[in-house]
Design a protein around this motif. Sequence first.
Motif: not given
Length: 613
Positions: A47, A74, A154-155
């Motif tokens: 990322t 992802e 945020g995962s």
Amino acid sequence: MALIVQKYGGTSVGSVERIQAVAQRVYKTVQAGNSLVVVVSAMGKTTDGLVKLANEISPNPNRREMDMLLSTGEQVTIALLSMALQELGQPAISMTGAQVGIVTEAEHSRARILHIETTRLTRHINAGKVVVVAGFQGTSSAGEMEITTLGRGGSDTSAVAIAAALRANFCEIYTDVPGILTTDPRLVAEAQLMDAITCDEMLELASLGAKVLHPRAVEIARNYGVPLVVRSSWTDQPGTWVTSAKPQGRSLINLEIARPVDHVEFDTDQAKVALLRVPDKPGVAARLFGEISRQKVDVDLIIQSVHEGNSNDIAFTVTTPILKRAEAVATAIAPALRNQSNPKFDEAEVMVEHNIAKVSIAGAGMIGRPGVAAKMFATLAEAGVNIQMISTSEVKVSCVVNAAECDRAVLALRTAFEIEAGEQGAGSRGEFLTPNSSLLTPHSPPPVRGVALDLNQARLAIRQLPDRPGMAAKLFGLLAQHNISVDMIIQSQRCRVIDGVPRRDIAFTVSRIDGESAKKMLTQVAAELGWGEVVLDSAIAKVSIVGAGMVGQPGIAAKMFEALAQQQINIQMIATSEIKISCVVAQEQGVKALQAIHAAFELAGSEKFVVPA
Ligand code: ASP
Ligand code: MG
């Protein structure tokens, strides 16, 4: 046996070998008779790499395109992990956020989850497949179908939200550390792994734990009672359980609450004791609260603010029945707190206030959202309620007001923050949820669970602010307008009449990077409005202890202050919530303060943790 959601972070899936190792663990969990949804992050630093690429093209890339780009990370992982599982003979299917039906707000780069479709997930699970879901991403509602992301890290949020929606038995967060530690092991070598921590404690420790577990994930776990465990993907150690009280059947629509404030609380059974003009030197708070705890007086809020000259004010609240005892202790000790270094001040003055109430707003949604405290102060001002004391923590703002104005204050706050009367937040007490509750001792949580140090703050003080409703609202409203988040806020007890107007000082902390610009802006405003001097100190450190077990247990604050006094560390500011006590000290003493406090509460362990790079 159980329906489990597992989440693997970037390092855990950082290479083909690691993805294969994850597949092995998933396979074993299924072989043990469980059904599984696996949520994954992008591989390693993918990322970051994508962000860098975008910045090579534009200094300010379009947020929609940014989400389009970042969501690809992802998707690589889900496909590879599904293949690895299939290689092991384990039926698996990968799904993007949009394919699952993770519906979010249309807000690119920081979308909150509104709702998760479970039909497709359930269909695949029932067909015996492991569903591998891309974390960190979703899609805006049916009309637009825009790809959104939930914000960096945020995962975790995706995983816990899926666990809540599926009513999974529990959610496991696999990462590169063995769980949540009592403090930062880079600063305190004896930091120890915790067996368990409550969601509320975890949120108050955000500055310590946020890198391990996203605060929004903790918020969802708390709101839906999702048993959560943080474990290392390299070992089989049990990790740290993040527990919550049994929630009251919250709807799965608007899953991530959009509201910054969860509940409004009040307590009218309070009285305030203030000591004015105590010397500003190490050991004073320790002495005062040491004596108070020897007399078994349990204090609730404590604040200490800074002043010009050599003296401080310290104020605390107690429940009404023990006020007499608290007052007696304060009066007895006041002569001993004489300010020798400054003969202008004589002994400390004790001030008691009976008819007060504490009104608080609480909610994890206020983390990183400027303007929540300002809105509280503005609401109170509009209702004509004057604020006597302010004390803040990560997820709570408490104000002491006149008892006669409590009802009015609560009503106004409930309206402003859209809280129905009787609506209860998920509490920190009650039955705790883990699949194996014998692991935990919710009946006697340790008084202090963890200690955090924040070296990235600066302190601002404004002298002689007129003491009337609306001043705090004005000040913090201005900061919010400039998008400056305020952390600790403390209003002085001492009131001085200048030009016929009673005035107080107010001090607060902000991120260090905001310090200079906040000072500049406020200096200008102060000149226009006739406020006093604006003082900035960037060389501060904030050290905090957190623990649900400190509620109703006298002596915890005293022990913290004593630990600092022994090291000759002066306390510049104190602010508390029910489960947290924070002190501001000089920056160069921050690490020493952290170490002393960690040792004082016997949090040290013998095992050493190696910090991953
Ligand atoms: N890949 C995203 C990030 O690096 C989301 C996550 O890993 O949680 O922020
Ligand atoms: Mg993470």
